[in-house]
Design a protein around this motif. Structure first.
Motif, PDB file in Angstrom:
ATOM      1  N   THR A 113      32.075 -15.027  54.531  1.00  0.00           N
ATOM      2  CA  THR A 113      31.194 -14.789  53.141  1.00  0.00           C
ATOM      3  C   THR A 113      29.990 -16.554  52.972  1.00  0.00           C
ATOM      4  O   THR A 113      30.184 -17.183  53.610  1.00  0.00           O
ATOM      5  N   GLN A 114      29.575 -16.351  51.667  1.00  0.00           N
ATOM      6  CA  GLN A 114      28.999 -16.877  51.222  1.00  0.00           C
ATOM      7  C   GLN A 114      29.774 -18.306  50.605  1.00  0.00           C
ATOM      8  O   GLN A 114      29.276 -19.357  50.266  1.00  0.00           O
ATOM      9  N   MET A 115      30.489 -17.546  50.030  1.00  0.00           N
ATOM     10  CA  MET A 115      31.632 -18.570  50.302  1.00  0.00           C
ATOM     11  C   MET A 115      32.829 -19.343  51.469  1.00  0.00           C
ATOM     12  O   MET A 115      33.755 -19.782  51.302  1.00  0.00           O
ATOM     13  N   LYS A 116      32.496 -19.374  52.151  1.00  0.00           N
ATOM     14  CA  LYS A 116      33.033 -19.412  53.256  1.00  0.00           C
ATOM     15  C   LYS A 116      33.888 -18.397  53.784  1.00  0.00           C
ATOM     16  O   LYS A 116      33.607 -17.748  53.065  1.00  0.00           O
ATOM     17  N   ILE A 117      35.343 -18.349  54.137  1.00  0.00           N
ATOM     18  CA  ILE A 117      36.535 -16.959  54.145  1.00  0.00           C
ATOM     19  C   ILE A 117      37.223 -16.468  52.640  1.00  0.00           C
ATOM     20  O   ILE A 117      37.370 -17.835  52.076  1.00  0.00           O
ATOM     21  N   CYS A 118      36.966 -15.418  52.858  1.00  0.00           N
ATOM     22  CA  CYS A 118      37.856 -15.368  51.542  1.00  0.00           C
ATOM     23  C   CYS A 118      38.772 -13.892  52.509  1.00  0.00           C
ATOM     24  O   CYS A 118      38.727 -13.716  53.872  1.00  0.00           O
ATOM     25  N   ARG A 119      40.485 -13.461  51.654  1.00  0.00           N
ATOM     26  CA  ARG A 119      40.533 -12.672  51.786  1.00  0.00           C
ATOM     27  C   ARG A 119      40.091 -11.210  51.015  1.00  0.00           C
ATOM     28  O   ARG A 119      40.156 -11.619  49.440  1.00  0.00           O
ATOM     29  N   GLY A 120      40.053  -9.842  51.515  1.00  0.00           N
ATOM     30  CA  GLY A 120      39.859  -8.893  51.145  1.00  0.00           C
ATOM     31  C   GLY A 120      40.979  -7.679  51.172  1.00  0.00           C
ATOM     32  O   GLY A 120      41.283  -8.007  52.350  1.00  0.00           O
ATOM     33  N   SER A 121      41.441  -7.759  50.325  1.00  0.00           N
ATOM     34  CA  SER A 121      42.891  -7.266  50.913  1.00  0.00           C
ATOM     35  C   SER A 121      42.866  -6.039  49.283  1.00  0.00           C
ATOM     36  O   SER A 121      42.246  -6.139  48.498  1.00  0.00           O
ATOM     37  N   GLY A 122      43.285  -4.530  50.161  1.00  0.00           N
ATOM     38  CA  GLY A 122      43.415  -3.179  49.066  1.00  0.00           C
ATOM     39  C   GLY A 122      44.219  -2.080  49.595  1.00  0.00           C
ATOM     40  O   GLY A 122      45.176  -1.840  50.577  1.00  0.00           O
ATOM     41  N   VAL A 123      43.841  -1.242  48.608  1.00  0.00           N
ATOM     42  CA  VAL A 123      44.479   0.106  48.987  1.00  0.00           C
ATOM     43  C   VAL A 123      43.924   1.208  49.079  1.00  0.00           C
ATOM     44  O   VAL A 123      42.382   1.230  47.838  1.00  0.00           O
ATOM     45  N   VAL A 124      43.642   2.159  49.806  1.00  0.00           N
ATOM     46  CA  VAL A 124      43.087   2.946  49.640  1.00  0.00           C
ATOM     47  C   VAL A 124      43.615   3.856  50.201  1.00  0.00           C
ATOM     48  O   VAL A 124      44.866   4.466  50.628  1.00  0.00           O
ATOM     49  N   GLU A 125      42.965   5.643  49.725  1.00  0.00           N
ATOM     50  CA  GLU A 125      43.728   6.860  50.085  1.00  0.00           C
ATOM     51  C   GLU A 125      42.404   7.745  49.775  1.00  0.00           C
ATOM     52  O   GLU A 125      41.524   7.343  49.703  1.00  0.00           O
ATOM     53  N   LYS A 126      43.484   8.662  50.791  1.00  0.00           N
ATOM     54  CA  LYS A 126      42.248  10.103  51.083  1.00  0.00           C
ATOM     55  C   LYS A 126      42.307  11.092  50.442  1.00  0.00           C
ATOM     56  O   LYS A 126      43.379  11.309  49.667  1.00  0.00           O
ATOM     57  N   ILE A 127      41.064  10.783  49.807  1.00  0.00           N
ATOM     58  CA  ILE A 127      40.603  12.092  48.722  1.00  0.00           C
ATOM     59  C   ILE A 127      40.165  13.188  49.068  1.00  0.00           C
ATOM     60  O   ILE A 127      38.770  12.380  49.353  1.00  0.00           O
ATOM     61  N   ASN A 128      39.928  14.296  48.865  1.00  0.00           N
ATOM     62  CA  ASN A 128      39.211  14.728  49.900  1.00  0.00           C
ATOM     63  C   ASN A 128      38.057  15.046  51.230  1.00  0.00           C
ATOM     64  O   ASN A 128      37.098  15.086  51.318  1.00  0.00           O
ATOM     65  N   GLY A 129      39.325  13.907  51.791  1.00  0.00           N
ATOM     66  CA  GLY A 129      38.631  14.172  53.443  1.00  0.00           C
ATOM     67  C   GLY A 129      38.344  13.056  53.710  1.00  0.00           C
ATOM     68  O   GLY A 129      37.842  12.865  54.519  1.00  0.00           O
ATOM     69  N   SER A 130      38.228  11.705  52.397  1.00  0.00           N
ATOM     70  CA  SER A 130      37.892  10.707  52.827  1.00  0.00           C
ATOM     71  C   SER A 130      37.802   9.473  52.648  1.00  0.00           C
ATOM     72  O   SER A 130      38.851   9.799  51.363  1.00  0.00           O
ATOM     73  N   TRP A 131      38.066   8.488  52.448  1.00  0.00           N
ATOM     74  CA  TRP A 131      38.827   7.564  52.357  1.00  0.00           C
ATOM     75  C   TRP A 131      38.371   6.593  51.625  1.00  0.00           C
ATOM     76  O   TRP A 131      36.961   6.650  51.481  1.00  0.00           O
TER      77      TRP A 131
END
Length: 175
Positions: free
Chosen positions: A119-137
């Motif tokens: 990123t423009q901030m150098k290394i960042c960490r992205g983390s999260g939770v995803v759910e399959k809703i109506n066939g799409s994450w």
């Protein structure tokens, strides 16, 4: 001796079966893992292109974005309000995944991820939770963190202490 041999064979069978089961579960989620990776890459590209509608369509209706500042915890609507001027001015962010891990709940309806981002901030960490809703994450929760190398953490703490000491006191009084 026969008992040991039989027990050994049974153990190999059980271990082999559990290994095959783990492999089939891994294979079971490979398609979803690819879909999630493609979705997260598209999510990042939409932000880089300042494509407001596409970016926010990756979020579930009930979702949360947690930013790098301790005060940045927004539901989708509040995050959209905060982000809209940045998208309108084409002053968004450009994140590219360097390394990504994706994990699944046993039923495969939820997944969570962590990734290192360029990123423009150098290394960042992205983390999260995803759910399959109506066939799409869809993103249910996304957390962006700035990484701090251990070698400079003391310097970073000195820099942020005056700002965060005030916030710490505010948060303690609101408990």
């Amino acid at each position: 001796m026969k008992k040991i041999t039989i027990i050994g064979i049974l153990m190999l069978f059980v271990l082999g079966f559990s290994d095959l089961n783990a492999q089939s579960n891994g294979a079971k989620f490979e398609k979803d893992k690819t879909e999630i990776g493609t979705m997260l890459d598209g999510f990042n590209v939409a932000a880089a292109k300042a494509d407001f509608n596409t970016y926010f369509n990756y979020f579930a209706d009930e979702s949360t974005f947690i930013g790098t500042d301790a005060t940045e915890v927004w539901d989708k609507k509040a995050f959209m309000v905060w982000a809209k001027p940045h998208f309108d001015k084409k002053k968004t962010w450009n994140f590219t995944s360097l390394k990504r891990n994706i994990y699944f709940s046993k039923d495969g309806k939820l997944a969570w991820f962590d990734e290192l981002l360029d990123t423009q901030m150098k290394i960042c960490r992205g983390s999260g939770v995803v759910e399959k809703i109506n066939g799409s994450w869809k993103v249910k929760q996304y957390v962006l963190s700035v990484t701090v190398p251990n070698e400079v953490v003391d310097k970073v703490v000195v820099e942020k202490a005056p700002i965060e000491n005030v916030l710490i006191q505010e948060l303690k009084t609101k408990k």
